[in-house]
Design a protein around this motif. Structure first.
Motif, short mmCIF file in Angstrom:
data_model
loop_
_atom_site.label_atom_id
_atom_site.label_comp_id
_atom_site.label_asym_id
_atom_site.label_seq_id
_atom_site.Cartn_x
_atom_site.Cartn_y
_atom_site.Cartn_z
N LEU A 206 -2.93 -0.51 4.13
CA LEU A 206 -3.35 0.89 4.22
C LEU A 206 -3.84 1.23 5.63
O LEU A 206 -3.51 2.29 6.18
N GLY A 207 -4.60 0.34 6.21
CA GLY A 207 -5.07 0.56 7.58
C GLY A 207 -3.92 0.63 8.57
O GLY A 207 -3.90 1.49 9.45
N ASP A 208 -2.94 -0.27 8.41
CA ASP A 208 -1.77 -0.26 9.29
C ASP A 208 -1.00 1.05 9.17
O ASP A 208 -0.60 1.65 10.18
N VAL A 209 -0.77 1.49 7.93
CA VAL A 209 0.02 2.70 7.69
C VAL A 209 -0.69 3.94 8.24
O VAL A 209 -0.08 4.77 8.93
N ILE A 210 -1.98 4.06 7.97
CA ILE A 210 -2.74 5.21 8.47
C ILE A 210 -2.77 5.20 9.99
O ILE A 210 -2.60 6.25 10.64
#
Length: 318
Positions: A206-210
């Motif tokens: 999720l952190g990577d995608v955001i």
């Protein structure tokens, strides 16, 4: 992802782009460079992880802030690293390096393989002459391709990331439970099953995608609509836009990195994953809520000027 001292993932997301994957020689060079950077930055990551789990073996010192007021500062990176050397010697700064190097290598190879298997067609550069719909379509296509590569590399490299994290936090309890890569793999399989290799994966992804979407979209809008092509330094400004935005966005996504790393070591039989350092979390959302309630979602985001959560007035000053 790249950013404040962040954490970073096994391999930082590359800027989106098209074309086929790099030649074999280039891929080998990328692997070697990635391994070199991972080794050089490992002491920093090691100290950062110990701070993230809440291990503070050294007392705070009294200092003054920019306004001249007395505040308590926790030990910074260099003081903390010196403490590790005193306990474990200089080699101790590289505890957990082997699985991290393997994780970094797997991440780099996976990104290259996915890029070759799903090549992105050559695309026109986004220009401020494009209409909103056309420019957004180009950015969305490129970012979607980059997101796929990053997610695949994260999934493949995460098991070794978990092992590396657990090797490092053994410093706290002086355990030797995870003493080697193969023995660690066998232990995790025996005690936690296959899912044990993927604890903390969801918040990391999720952190990577955001991070990717925020960086690429913000950089696109600034470069396309805020920077005039007629300006003599337009190309220079555009070259730095994503870097500057990346630093800011990494602060936004840091809690995902923190929660992912804490979940990797939580309730695994090591002192760092048990009370008083942390309760046994039932999910990463439980971990997030616990940190949020304590105001600790950004714990470890800075390793230089770390203010203690205790008023300096609580300590007598001669």
């Amino acid at each position: 992802m790249a950013a404040v001292v962040s954490p970073l993932p096994p391999a930082a997301p590359a800027p989106p782009g098209g074309g086929a994957g790099p030649p074999e020689g280039s891929e080998a060079l990328l692997v070697a460079l990635g391994a070199g950077l991972a080794a050089a930055s490992h002491p920093l990551l090691y100290v950062k992880l110990l701070v993230q789990v809440g291990h503070e073996p050294l007392p705070p010192t009294i200092g003054r802030n920019v306004l001249g007021r007395k505040v308590l500062y926790l030990p910074g990176f260099f003081t903390y690293a010196r403490h590790i050397v005193e306990v474990d010697g200089k080699r101790g700064l590289f505890r957990g390096l082997t699985p991290r190097l393997i994780s970094s290598t797997l991440s780099t190879i996976t990104r290259g393989s996915v890029k070759k298997a799903f090549p992105l067609e050559d695309m026109e550069h986004v220009s401020n002459k494009d209409d909103v719909k056309t420019s957004l379509r180009k950015v969305v296509k490129e970012t979607s391709h980059e997101m796929m590569m990053q997610c695949m590399s994260r999934v493949v490299s995460h098991p070794l990331h978990v092992i590396s994290m657990r090797c490092m936090v053994q410093f706290i309890g002086r355990e030797v439970k995870y003493s080697g890569v193969f023995s660690a793999i066998g232990r995790i399989l025996k005690e936690e099953g296959i899912l044990g290799f993927f604890v903390g994966l969801v918040p990391h992804i999720l952190g990577d995608v955001i991070f990717l979407w925020c960086c690429n979209l913000l950089a696109h809008f600034i470069n396309t609509y805020a920077v005039d092509d007629n300006f003599s330094q337009a190309s220079v400004i555009r070259s730095y836009t994503k870097f500057v935005i990346g630093i800011a966005v990494s602060m936004l996504t840091y809690p995902f990195l923190l929660v992912g790393d804490l979940m990797a070591v939580n309730n695994c039989g090591l002192r760092a994953g048990l009370p008083p350092y942390a309760p046994a979390f039932t999910s990463w959302i439980h971990c997030w809520r616990h940190l949020s309630a304590q105001g600790q979602l950004f714990r470890g985001s800075s390793l230089l000027f770390r203010r203690a959560p205790i008023p300096a007035s609580c300590f007598p000053i001669d």
